[in-house]
Design a protein around this motif. Structure first.
Motif, PDB file in Angstrom:
ATOM      1  N   THR A 187       3.621  19.875  -9.254  1.00 32.26           N
ATOM      2  CA  THR A 187       4.781  19.143  -8.746  1.00 32.26           C
ATOM      3  C   THR A 187       5.155  18.014  -9.701  1.00 32.26           C
ATOM      4  O   THR A 187       4.274  17.427 -10.332  1.00 32.26           O
ATOM      5  N   PRO A 188       6.444  17.699  -9.811  1.00 31.82           N
ATOM      6  CA  PRO A 188       6.848  16.564 -10.644  1.00 31.82           C
ATOM      7  C   PRO A 188       6.678  15.218  -9.937  1.00 31.82           C
ATOM      8  O   PRO A 188       6.872  14.170 -10.542  1.00 31.82           O
ATOM      9  N   PHE A 189       6.294  15.255  -8.659  1.00 32.53           N
ATOM     10  CA  PHE A 189       6.205  14.034  -7.868  1.00 32.53           C
ATOM     11  C   PHE A 189       4.814  13.423  -7.944  1.00 32.53           C
ATOM     12  O   PHE A 189       3.817  14.137  -7.981  1.00 32.53           O
ATOM     13  N   PRO A 190       4.730  12.092  -7.927  1.00 35.33           N
ATOM     14  CA  PRO A 190       3.421  11.454  -7.862  1.00 35.33           C
ATOM     15  C   PRO A 190       2.720  11.827  -6.558  1.00 35.33           C
ATOM     16  O   PRO A 190       3.368  11.968  -5.518  1.00 35.33           O
ATOM     17  N   VAL A 191       1.407  11.975  -6.629  1.00 37.21           N
ATOM     18  CA  VAL A 191       0.608  12.293  -5.448  1.00 37.21           C
ATOM     19  C   VAL A 191      -0.382  11.154  -5.227  1.00 37.21           C
ATOM     20  O   VAL A 191      -1.165  10.830  -6.120  1.00 37.21           O
ATOM     21  N   ILE A 192      -0.322  10.565  -4.043  1.00 35.73           N
ATOM     22  CA  ILE A 192      -1.212   9.469  -3.660  1.00 35.73           C
ATOM     23  C   ILE A 192      -2.108   9.971  -2.543  1.00 35.73           C
ATOM     24  O   ILE A 192      -1.649  10.652  -1.629  1.00 35.73           O
ATOM     25  N   VAL A 193      -3.384   9.628  -2.619  1.00 34.19           N
ATOM     26  CA  VAL A 193      -4.332  10.002  -1.566  1.00 34.19           C
ATOM     27  C   VAL A 193      -4.794   8.717  -0.881  1.00 34.19           C
ATOM     28  O   VAL A 193      -5.234   7.774  -1.541  1.00 34.19           O
ATOM     29  N   ILE A 194      -4.700   8.710   0.453  1.00 33.07           N
ATOM     30  CA  ILE A 194      -5.104   7.552   1.252  1.00 33.07           C
ATOM     31  C   ILE A 194      -6.094   8.008   2.309  1.00 33.07           C
ATOM     32  O   ILE A 194      -5.876   9.026   2.974  1.00 33.07           O
ATOM     33  N   GLN A 195      -7.169   7.257   2.456  1.00 37.29           N
ATOM     34  CA  GLN A 195      -8.100   7.482   3.558  1.00 37.29           C
ATOM     35  C   GLN A 195      -8.659   6.142   3.995  1.00 37.29           C
ATOM     36  O   GLN A 195      -9.189   5.392   3.176  1.00 37.29           O
ATOM     37  N   GLU A 196      -8.546   5.870   5.270  1.00 40.06           N
ATOM     38  CA  GLU A 196      -9.039   4.640   5.886  1.00 40.06           C
ATOM     39  C   GLU A 196      -8.629   3.416   5.081  1.00 40.06           C
ATOM     40  O   GLU A 196      -7.501   2.980   5.185  1.00 40.06           O
ATOM     41  N   CYS A 197      -9.506   2.875   4.249  1.00 39.98           N
ATOM     42  CA  CYS A 197      -9.181   1.637   3.536  1.00 39.98           C
ATOM     43  C   CYS A 197      -9.105   1.828   2.025  1.00 39.98           C
ATOM     44  O   CYS A 197      -9.188   0.866   1.266  1.00 39.98           O
ATOM     45  N   SER A 198      -8.928   3.080   1.559  1.00 37.60           N
ATOM     46  CA  SER A 198      -8.865   3.354   0.121  1.00 37.60           C
ATOM     47  C   SER A 198      -7.632   4.176  -0.235  1.00 37.60           C
ATOM     48  O   SER A 198      -7.181   5.018   0.538  1.00 37.60           O
ATOM     49  N   LEU A 199      -7.135   3.924  -1.440  1.00 39.98           N
ATOM     50  CA  LEU A 199      -6.016   4.665  -2.000  1.00 39.98           C
ATOM     51  C   LEU A 199      -6.382   5.034  -3.431  1.00 39.98           C
ATOM     52  O   LEU A 199      -6.963   4.212  -4.153  1.00 39.98           O
ATOM     53  N   ILE A 200      -6.068   6.270  -3.838  1.00 39.61           N
ATOM     54  CA  ILE A 200      -6.243   6.667  -5.237  1.00 39.61           C
ATOM     55  C   ILE A 200      -4.966   7.306  -5.746  1.00 39.61           C
ATOM     56  O   ILE A 200      -4.196   7.903  -4.988  1.00 39.61           O
ATOM     57  N   PHE A 201      -4.753   7.151  -7.043  1.00 37.24           N
ATOM     58  CA  PHE A 201      -3.567   7.684  -7.704  1.00 37.24           C
ATOM     59  C   PHE A 201      -3.931   7.896  -9.168  1.00 37.24           C
ATOM     60  O   PHE A 201      -4.539   7.026  -9.786  1.00 37.24           O
ATOM     61  N   LEU A 202      -3.568   9.053  -9.726  1.00 36.87           N
ATOM     62  CA  LEU A 202      -3.870   9.333 -11.119  1.00 36.87           C
ATOM     63  C   LEU A 202      -2.730   8.842 -12.010  1.00 36.87           C
ATOM     64  O   LEU A 202      -1.614   9.351 -11.935  1.00 36.87           O
ATOM     65  N   LEU A 203      -3.028   7.844 -12.821  1.00 28.51           N
ATOM     66  CA  LEU A 203      -2.049   7.319 -13.769  1.00 28.51           C
ATOM     67  C   LEU A 203      -2.030   8.219 -14.997  1.00 28.51           C
ATOM     68  O   LEU A 203      -3.074   8.525 -15.565  1.00 28.51           O
ATOM     69  N   GLN A 204      -0.856   8.623 -15.401  1.00 35.04           N
ATOM     70  CA  GLN A 204      -0.708   9.440 -16.611  1.00 35.04           C
ATOM     71  C   GLN A 204      -0.659   8.520 -17.833  1.00 35.04           C
ATOM     72  O   GLN A 204      -0.411   7.317 -17.700  1.00 35.04           O
ATOM     73  N   PRO A 205      -0.877   9.057 -19.030  1.00 36.81           N
ATOM     74  CA  PRO A 205      -0.782   8.213 -20.226  1.00 36.81           C
ATOM     75  C   PRO A 205       0.565   7.495 -20.281  1.00 36.81           C
ATOM     76  O   PRO A 205       1.600   8.068 -19.937  1.00 36.81           O
ATOM     77  N   GLY A 206       0.519   6.235 -20.679  1.00 41.41           N
ATOM     78  CA  GLY A 206       1.732   5.427 -20.761  1.00 41.41           C
ATOM     79  C   GLY A 206       1.529   4.096 -20.074  1.00 41.41           C
ATOM     80  O   GLY A 206       0.409   3.690 -19.778  1.00 41.41           O
ATOM     81  N   LYS A 207       2.663   3.423 -19.802  1.00 45.76           N
ATOM     82  CA  LYS A 207       2.618   2.104 -19.185  1.00 45.76           C
ATOM     83  C   LYS A 207       3.082   2.202 -17.737  1.00 45.76           C
ATOM     84  O   LYS A 207       4.063   2.881 -17.433  1.00 45.76           O
ATOM     85  N   HIS A 208       2.370   1.503 -16.857  1.00 39.03           N
ATOM     86  CA  HIS A 208       2.645   1.537 -15.425  1.00 39.03           C
ATOM     87  C   HIS A 208       2.765   0.121 -14.885  1.00 39.03           C
ATOM     88  O   HIS A 208       2.069  -0.779 -15.335  1.00 39.03           O
ATOM     89  N   LYS A 209       3.667  -0.043 -13.903  1.00 37.96           N
ATOM     90  CA  LYS A 209       3.865  -1.337 -13.257  1.00 37.96           C
ATOM     91  C   LYS A 209       3.670  -1.142 -11.755  1.00 37.96           C
ATOM     92  O   LYS A 209       4.402  -0.382 -11.125  1.00 37.96           O
ATOM     93  N   LEU A 210       2.656  -1.805 -11.211  1.00 38.17           N
ATOM     94  CA  LEU A 210       2.332  -1.681  -9.795  1.00 38.17           C
ATOM     95  C   LEU A 210       2.621  -2.994  -9.083  1.00 38.17           C
ATOM     96  O   LEU A 210       2.174  -4.053  -9.520  1.00 38.17           O
ATOM     97  N   HIS A 211       3.346  -2.912  -7.981  1.00 38.19           N
ATOM     98  CA  HIS A 211       3.624  -4.094  -7.168  1.00 38.19           C
ATOM     99  C   HIS A 211       2.501  -4.232  -6.147  1.00 38.19           C
ATOM    100  O   HIS A 211       2.322  -3.359  -5.299  1.00 38.19           O
ATOM    101  N   VAL A 212       1.762  -5.312  -6.239  1.00 38.71           N
ATOM    102  CA  VAL A 212       0.596  -5.515  -5.367  1.00 38.71           C
ATOM    103  C   VAL A 212       0.781  -6.770  -4.521  1.00 38.71           C
ATOM    104  O   VAL A 212      -0.152  -7.512  -4.273  1.00 38.71           O
ATOM    105  N   ASP A 213       2.009  -6.951  -4.045  1.00 37.00           N
ATOM    106  CA  ASP A 213       2.328  -8.109  -3.215  1.00 37.00           C
ATOM    107  C   ASP A 213       3.027  -7.693  -1.922  1.00 37.00           C
ATOM    108  O   ASP A 213       3.826  -8.426  -1.377  1.00 37.00           O
ATOM    109  N   THR A 214       2.708  -6.490  -1.431  1.00 36.96           N
ATOM    110  CA  THR A 214       3.372  -5.981  -0.234  1.00 36.96           C
ATOM    111  C   THR A 214       2.726  -6.477   1.057  1.00 36.96           C
ATOM    112  O   THR A 214       3.301  -6.317   2.122  1.00 36.96           O
ATOM    113  N   GLY A 215       1.506  -7.015   0.941  1.00 34.60           N
ATOM    114  CA  GLY A 215       0.767  -7.417   2.124  1.00 34.60           C
ATOM    115  C   GLY A 215      -0.126  -6.318   2.668  1.00 34.60           C
ATOM    116  O   GLY A 215      -0.887  -6.534   3.610  1.00 34.60           O
TER     117      GLY A 215
END
Length: 150
Positions: free
Chosen positions: A56-84
């Protein structure tokens, strides 16, 4: 169906076909579950994230209870970590290969052109500075993991 593939991988294949058939417009695929219980099953979920780039061309995020994982591809990424919704910890794990150059900003312990690989350095138990944004630049696929609030 192919028994060399996990049920998660098979589900992504079916989902992608449905998205294409129905012309659905989505931004991301969020999977609930797959990180708890048996360690081999958790690793199978991580392996599916590697396969997902060919499904799939879409990002895939996995969430379980209190954890999240995401595979970053080569390159530069900007994550917003101020959502609360973020918990206190985060990490960068070089699964499947070593990463020869990883640079970050927005973390308490930033990396500058650092090599990440098992047996030398794996960035776990990190946290955020107060900027609200994390940038990550990597030369190889790199697993981002973070706590999320319940």
């Amino acid at each position: 169906m192919d028994q060399d593939l996990t049920d998660f991988t098979k589900c992504l294949q079916i989902l992608q076909k449905k998205i294409e058939k129905k012309g659905l417009q989505i931004d991301v695929i969020v999977t609930l579950g797959g990180l708890g219980g048996r360690f081999d099953q958790t690793m199978a979920s991580v392996e599916t994230l590697f396969r997902a780039t060919n499904i799939t061309p879409f990002p895939v995020i996995v969430i379980q209870e209190c954890s999240l994982i995401f595979l970053l591809q080569p390159g530069k990424h900007k994550l917003h970590v101020d959502t609360g919704l973020e918990g206190a910890w985060c990490g960068l794990i070089p699964i499947g290969n070593s990463c020869e150059s990883v640079t970050t900003t927005g973390l308490r312990w930033n990396l500058t052109n650092q090599v990440l690989k098992f047996g030398t350095l794996v960035s776990t138990s990190n946290t955020y500075d107060d900027s609200g944004i994390v940038t990550i630049e990597t030369d190889k696929p790199l697993l981002w993991t973070m706590a999320i609030k319940r």
